[in-house]
Write an enzyme that holds these catalytic residues in place. Structure first.
Site, PDB file in Angstrom:
ATOM      1  N   ASN A  10      63.503  -6.256 -18.105  1.00  0.00           N
ATOM      2  CA  ASN A  10      62.231  -7.069 -18.860  1.00  0.00           C
ATOM      3  C   ASN A  10      62.592  -8.357 -19.405  1.00  0.00           C
ATOM      4  O   ASN A  10      63.372  -8.380 -20.586  1.00  0.00           O
ATOM      5  CB  ASN A  10      61.972  -5.948 -19.840  1.00  0.00           C
ATOM      6  CG  ASN A  10      60.725  -6.444 -20.661  1.00  0.00           C
ATOM      7  OD1 ASN A  10      60.115  -7.619 -20.644  1.00  0.00           O
ATOM      8  ND2 ASN A  10      60.374  -5.526 -21.628  1.00  0.00           N
ATOM      9  N   ARG A  97      59.302  -5.464 -15.246  1.00  0.00           N
ATOM     10  CA  ARG A  97      58.237  -5.254 -16.015  1.00  0.00           C
ATOM     11  C   ARG A  97      57.590  -6.794 -16.043  1.00  0.00           C
ATOM     12  O   ARG A  97      58.160  -7.841 -16.180  1.00  0.00           O
ATOM     13  CB  ARG A  97      58.226  -4.982 -17.532  1.00  0.00           C
ATOM     14  CG  ARG A  97      57.115  -5.321 -18.388  1.00  0.00           C
ATOM     15  CD  ARG A  97      57.561  -5.126 -19.944  1.00  0.00           C
ATOM     16  NE  ARG A  97      56.066  -5.272 -20.717  1.00  0.00           N
ATOM     17  CZ  ARG A  97      56.139  -5.890 -21.665  1.00  0.00           C
ATOM     18  NH1 ARG A  97      57.067  -6.625 -22.096  1.00  0.00           N
ATOM     19  NH2 ARG A  97      54.865  -5.901 -22.242  1.00  0.00           N
ATOM     20  N   HIS A 186      50.051  -3.131 -21.970  1.00  0.00           N
ATOM     21  CA  HIS A 186      50.629  -1.982 -22.646  1.00  0.00           C
ATOM     22  C   HIS A 186      50.269  -0.954 -21.364  1.00  0.00           C
ATOM     23  O   HIS A 186      50.381   0.557 -21.580  1.00  0.00           O
ATOM     24  CB  HIS A 186      50.352  -1.431 -23.844  1.00  0.00           C
ATOM     25  CG  HIS A 186      50.847  -1.954 -25.034  1.00  0.00           C
ATOM     26  ND1 HIS A 186      50.135  -2.220 -26.082  1.00  0.00           N
ATOM     27  CD2 HIS A 186      51.952  -2.936 -24.997  1.00  0.00           C
ATOM     28  CE1 HIS A 186      50.723  -2.914 -26.972  1.00  0.00           C
ATOM     29  NE2 HIS A 186      51.772  -3.363 -26.368  1.00  0.00           N
ATOM     30  N   ARG A 247      49.716 -10.189 -35.493  1.00  0.00           N
ATOM     31  CA  ARG A 247      48.685 -10.595 -34.971  1.00  0.00           C
ATOM     32  C   ARG A 247      47.298  -9.902 -35.651  1.00  0.00           C
ATOM     33  O   ARG A 247      47.456  -8.825 -35.912  1.00  0.00           O
ATOM     34  CB  ARG A 247      48.607 -10.043 -33.464  1.00  0.00           C
ATOM     35  CG  ARG A 247      49.445 -10.992 -32.576  1.00  0.00           C
ATOM     36  CD  ARG A 247      49.697 -10.211 -31.123  1.00  0.00           C
ATOM     37  NE  ARG A 247      50.883  -9.578 -30.989  1.00  0.00           N
ATOM     38  CZ  ARG A 247      51.259  -8.990 -29.944  1.00  0.00           C
ATOM     39  NH1 ARG A 247      50.171  -8.526 -29.000  1.00  0.00           N
ATOM     40  NH2 ARG A 247      52.524  -8.494 -29.713  1.00  0.00           N
ATOM     41  N   GLU A 391      58.683   3.204 -21.094  1.00  0.00           N
ATOM     42  CA  GLU A 391      58.156   2.385 -19.955  1.00  0.00           C
ATOM     43  C   GLU A 391      58.920   2.246 -18.886  1.00  0.00           C
ATOM     44  O   GLU A 391      58.602   2.096 -17.680  1.00  0.00           O
ATOM     45  CB  GLU A 391      57.720   0.780 -20.464  1.00  0.00           C
ATOM     46  CG  GLU A 391      56.638   1.402 -21.314  1.00  0.00           C
ATOM     47  CD  GLU A 391      56.297  -0.095 -22.428  1.00  0.00           C
ATOM     48  OE1 GLU A 391      55.758  -0.907 -22.026  1.00  0.00           O
ATOM     49  OE2 GLU A 391      56.895   0.173 -23.407  1.00  0.00           O
TER      50      GLU A 391
END
Ligand code: AMP
Length: 407
Positions: A10, A97, A186, A247, A391
């Protein structure tokens, strides 16, 4: 017997997260993080299997590029003392990823020149992520050119959404001209966690209506009907939806135009405001880290409590709306750093939801910290669950599958 070790990468702007999985024996051989790429004192935190135990090692090196970082990773993986494999050839394939696959991909793919071009094309949509994923893919090509690579996209799982879920009510031409639509993110996590939850309750996923709350630093909710994503809270970018660490999540977009005028904000400053200074950090003034927010709440900090209340209420709104869209709900899942660990947030969110058949057992909730568990009472109509996300495992499985199918 040939090995089936899959390396999962990743690649971020200044970091590479890695895991080496032995798929034949379902074991994690190593995992770690290279941080501060681009600097003289990049740090590698390496966690590796020695015998039956995991050990930790920390290295500080000059790492100027992703290629250099991955070269150091290979030296580490084959190192006499800290390594877990003898040779690069013991790597069956590499899974990456990749955040954005646009509308091109509905699942993982074998990396080819065309795939690389598609990832490049999506840089406009994910400027902070896709260039670094591409750098990772090219670094592997340089270092072990014969090893196959697979790209697993965060957006792919959500490509099953209907236009009524993914379109914005703008002039239609903005969709055809610029690809303005909801993509969702996601996806790898939502897919892994929903499949695992179905396994846990012993039912085929095709028969289940699931809402999955991935609550980490970034957070999103996904409605999964019969195993397919039918809606999700993130949108054109990962800013939309829930209140996150820094965020804002959803807000009236006119606020931004208003503030740009009032405070003479540039486009860049406006971007920083909604992505870096908002969310939990902005409301509380304490931190974007949920653990610190909870600590402040315990000390009676009012704005920290407001941040938690707003977070829980926003999640509730999405749960209600997705249960309505799917006309029912069987499983409600919490995952990622906050979802897996915060007993408090799960309790606040599920309060007064009995109308929808949602309730939690306080004792079961307390016990489920970072571990799999069903936290609703046995009698509950909706099973409320904690399912830790993985993941990397899904990426490794998909990488092994795609490569095997081509052989
Ligand atoms: P992630 O992005 O999935 O790594 O999640 C990071 C978020 O999880 C941060 O806001 C952490 O504060 C939060 N987190 C991690 N552990 C806990 C915990 N034990 N209780 C509450 N929040 C936690």
């Amino acid at each position: 017997m040939t090995s089936m070790n899959v390396l999962v990468l990743n690649c971020g702007s200044s970091s590479v997260k890695y895991e080496l999985m032995d798929m034949k024996n379902s074991r994690r051989l190593a995992r770690g993080l290279i941080e501060r790429i681009g600097l003289d004192d990049a740090v590698v935190n390496h966690h590796y299997l020695e015998g039956e135990d995991y050990k930790d090692a920390k290295l500080v090196r000059e790492v100027k590029t992703h290629t250099q970082g991955i070269k150091i990773l290979f030296e580490l993986l084959t190192d006499e003392k800290l390594g877990v494999i003898k040779d690069f050839k013991d790597i069956y394939g590499v899974g990456h990823r990749v955040v954005h696959g646009g509308e091109h991909y509905t699942g993982p793919v074998y990396v080819t020149e065309d795939v690389k071009n598609d990832i490049k094309e999506c840089i406009e949509l994910a400027p902070l992520h896709n260039p670094h994923h591409l750098a990772g893919i090219e670094a592997i090509e340089d270092l072990i050119p014969d090893q196959p690579q697979v790209a697993v996209f965060d957006t792919a799982f959500h490509q099953s959404m209907e236009p009524s879920s993914y379109m914005y009510a703008f002039p239609y031409e903005l969709y055809t001209k610029y690809g303005i639509r909801r993509y969702g993110f996601h996806g790898t996590s939502h897919r892994y966690v929903s499949a695992r939850a179905a396994e846990m309750v012993g039912k085929p996923i095709e028969e289940l209506k699931i809402i999955c709350c991935h609550l980490g630093n970034g957070a999103s909710i996904c409605a999964i009907d019969g195993g397919k994503s039918v809606n999700t809270s993130m949108g054109f970018t990962p800013l939309a939806g829930l209140v996150m660490g820094t965020r804002s999540g959803d807000f009236d977009p006119m606020i931004l135009l208003y503030l740009m005028g009032k405070e003479s904000l540039s486009q860049c400053e406006a971007n920083t405001l909604i992505n870096k200074y908002s969310g939990l950090a902005g409301i509380s003034g304490v931190s974007g880290d949920f653990r610190e927010i909870i600590e402040s709440c315990k000390e009676g900090h009012e704005r920290a409590q407001l941040a938690v209340d707003m977070t829980a209420l926003r999640i509730k709104h999405f749960i209600g709306s997705y249960a309505a869209q799917m006309n029912g709900l069987d499983l409600l899942i919490f995952t990622a750093g906050i979802g897996e660990n915060s007993v408090e947030l799960r309790e606040y969110t599920c309060q007064d939801m009995d109308y929808l058949g949602i309730s939690i057992d306080k004792e079961k909730n307390k016990k489920a910290r970072g571990v799999e568990g069903i936290i609703s009472p046995d009698s509950s109509k909706v099973k409320v669950m904690v399912v830790p996300t993985d993941e990397e495992l899904l990426i490794a499985r998909e990488t092994a599958r795609i490569i095997s199918e081509r052989k």
